[in-house]
Design a protein around this motif. Structure first.
Motif, PDB file in Angstrom:
ATOM      1  N   GLN A 268       0.839  -1.197   0.000  1.00 59.87           N
ATOM      2  CA  GLN A 268       0.000   0.000   0.000  1.00 59.87           C
ATOM      3  C   GLN A 268       0.874   1.246   0.000  1.00 59.87           C
ATOM      4  OE1 GLN A 268      -2.442   0.903   3.558  1.00 59.87           O
ATOM      5  NE2 GLN A 268      -4.176   1.092   2.163  1.00 59.87           N
ATOM      6  N   VAL A 269       0.492   2.241  -0.813  1.00 64.14           N
ATOM      7  CA  VAL A 269       1.214   3.516  -0.841  1.00 64.14           C
ATOM      8  C   VAL A 269       0.205   4.657  -0.720  1.00 64.14           C
ATOM      9  CG1 VAL A 269       3.174   2.620  -2.139  1.00 64.14           C
ATOM     10  CG2 VAL A 269       1.221   3.541  -3.386  1.00 64.14           C
ATOM     11  N   ILE A 270       0.605   5.717   0.000  1.00 66.44           N
ATOM     12  CA  ILE A 270      -0.293   6.846   0.279  1.00 66.44           C
ATOM     13  C   ILE A 270       0.493   8.146   0.183  1.00 66.44           C
ATOM     14  CG2 ILE A 270      -1.673   8.001   2.062  1.00 66.44           C
ATOM     15  CD1 ILE A 270      -2.358   5.234   3.179  1.00 66.44           C
ATOM     16  N   LEU A 271      -0.109   9.159  -0.457  1.00 62.69           N
ATOM     17  CA  LEU A 271       0.447  10.512  -0.452  1.00 62.69           C
ATOM     18  C   LEU A 271      -0.495  11.409   0.339  1.00 62.69           C
ATOM     19  CD1 LEU A 271       2.238  12.911  -1.347  1.00 62.69           C
ATOM     20  CD2 LEU A 271       0.865  13.001  -3.450  1.00 62.69           C
ATOM     21  N   LEU A 272       0.056  12.172   1.297  1.00 63.61           N
ATOM     22  CA  LEU A 272      -0.690  13.184   2.035  1.00 63.61           C
ATOM     23  C   LEU A 272      -0.141  14.548   1.660  1.00 63.61           C
ATOM     24  CD1 LEU A 272      -0.672  11.634   5.641  1.00 63.61           C
ATOM     25  CD2 LEU A 272      -2.589  11.642   4.045  1.00 63.61           C
ATOM     26  N   THR A 273      -1.006  15.440   1.194  1.00 67.15           N
ATOM     27  CA  THR A 273      -0.550  16.778   0.826  1.00 67.15           C
ATOM     28  C   THR A 273      -1.685  17.786   0.944  1.00 67.15           C
ATOM     29  OG1 THR A 273       0.461  18.130  -0.926  1.00 67.15           O
ATOM     30  CG2 THR A 273      -1.025  16.361  -1.631  1.00 67.15           C
TER      31      THR A 273
END
Length: 435
Positions: A268-273
């Motif tokens: 699983q990969v996640i970007l928070l911005t």
């Protein structure tokens, strides 16, 4: 063709929806795996090498008569590798060694009172097993990550198991790390052999290394046996979370997300911005870079479990990240070290534009065996201490015991432990000439 477009606005979600977004891909409890592994362990316990031979032929399609790899084959592995690869392995070895040598703990030796000396010393584990998975990618980097700290710690016996045929890269990495007890056996049967011992494979005190669902289940089961072999950790599928602001490079972020997505379909990969424009550029870059990657089907399945999440500000990024407690955390912001001050849960952190997660996987020096699935809330990355045990030492002089005796006698009496009190009193009476 658009492969990925999963941009989510965090504050438009209900609480249950937010939890669902952050939940790891569900690994369905598979009773078949549990039952199969239990049977494998029992057969290895009863039949030893013959069970290993049977399962190696069944699962690896290899008819093995001699499980131990000869020292000649190990040493000759060097001839099959290019100088460029060997030089790169050497750089990685140097950096991993440097970082892990810095972890050597200092001995504690203090006098808590006059005549009362207390120490803490560190002793290496006697015997360990290293498991290196097979498959399409020979994980020789994991050999370095496990063997180097084991050697620095002073582990007396190191056994390596890997499914046949073991690649020359794995053999070479083991060779330069000084590991020569190598066995071509993999899967749950290898874990069982290391935990129980067979006619050929020695029993070890602790097992290290990653593996598939069968290997992970085998580690769980052998560690649950009474007086069973200890294990390092139950590491799940790889995961990466990135915190980024408008100063971040979208192509770098996309590349990092994809690098972890190729580990497997349960990753699983996640970007928070807080920056929507950055999020859009990252999605475009992901879809562009996908066209040049070989593990496309695996990556696309991982991306179904993954998200680009728009939040209010960096503070909310930090809050969500600490809640998720990622295995890998990349911070691509204007002041990444300032953000670092507020991070409480992560296994391995990468700061700034020029720190790809791949550096930690291979050659920066830190260990890539890490807690996953939120375990970084309480657990740590693999390090030197995992290959050692702390031992406490105390030495009292006659004067020291006399001074402390009254305190010990009062405390043991209060707990109604008369024998404890007597173990002190008999010595005090002797010193006073009453015996």
């Amino acid at each position: 063709m658009k492969y990925f477009k999963n941009i989510i606005f965090w504050n438009k979600l209900h609480l249950d929806e937010q939890k669902k977004i952050l939940s790891r891909p569900i690994l369905k409890e598979n009773n078949f795996i549990k039952k199969t592994v239990k049977e494998i362990i029992e057969n290895v316990r009863l039949f030893g090498n013959s069970a290993l031979k049977k399962y190696t032929f069944l699962f690896d399609k290899q008819d093995i008569n001699t499980f131990q790899v000869s020292k000649e084959k190990i040493s000759s592995s060097s001839f099959y590798l290019s100088k460029v690869l060997k030089d790169s392995i050497s750089v990685a070895q140097k950096n991993i060694t440097c970082f892990h040598k810095a972890q050597i703990p200092s001995k504690i030796d203090v006098e808590t009172e006059v005549g009362v000396r207390c120490e803490q010393i560190y002793l290496p584990l006697n015997s360990i097993g290293i498991y290196i998975p097979g498959g399409t990618a020979p994980l020789f980097s994991t050999v370095l990550m496990l063997a180097i700290p084991a050697k620095i710690s002073g582990c007396k016996k190191i056994i390596l198991c890997s499914p046949p045929p073991i690649s020359n890269e794995v053999l070479y990495a083991a060779h330069i790390c000084g590991i020569h007890d190598i066995y071509q056996v993999g899967g749950a049967q290898a874990i069982a052999a290391l935990a129980l011992g067979t006619e050929t494979v020695p029993k070890v005190d602790k097992i290290f290394g990653p593996g598939n669902a069968y290997v992970t289940e085998a580690k769980l089961q052998v560690s649950s046996i009474f007086n069973g072999t200890e294990i390092d950790m139950l590491a799940g599928p790889s995961e990466l979370l990135i915190i980024a602001d408008n100063t971040a490079n979208p192509d770098f972020i996309a590349a990092d997300l994809l690098s972890q997505a190729e580990h497997g379909v349960s990753s699983q990969v996640i970007l928070l911005t807080p920056c929507f424009e950055l999020a859009e550029k990252v999605v475009l870059s992901i879809n562009k870079q996908l066209n040049n990657l070989s593990r496309l089907s695996e990556i696309l399945k991982t991306l179904k479990n993954s998200s680009v999440i728009i939040v209010k500000n960096l503070s909310e990024c930090i809050e969500i990240s600490n809640m998720y407690a990622p295995e890998h955390l990349i911070i691509q912001t204007q002041s990444p070290r300032e953000v670092l001050n507020y991070i409480s849960n992560a296994s391995s952190i990468f700061l700034g534009l020029w720190s790809p997660e791949s550096a930690g996987d291979y050659a920066s020096g830190t260990n890539h065996v890490l807690p996953t699935y939120g375990k970084s809330i309480t657990n740590s990355s693999l390090g030197l201490c995992d290959f050692q045990k702390r031992v406490l030492v105390q030495e009292l002089t006659a004067k020291g015991l006399m001074k402390l005796s009254n305190t010990i006698e009062i405390l043991s009496s209060a707990e109604k432990l008369q024998a404890h009190k007597n173990a002190v009193k008999i010595r005090v009476d002797f010193l006073k000439g009453k015996i």
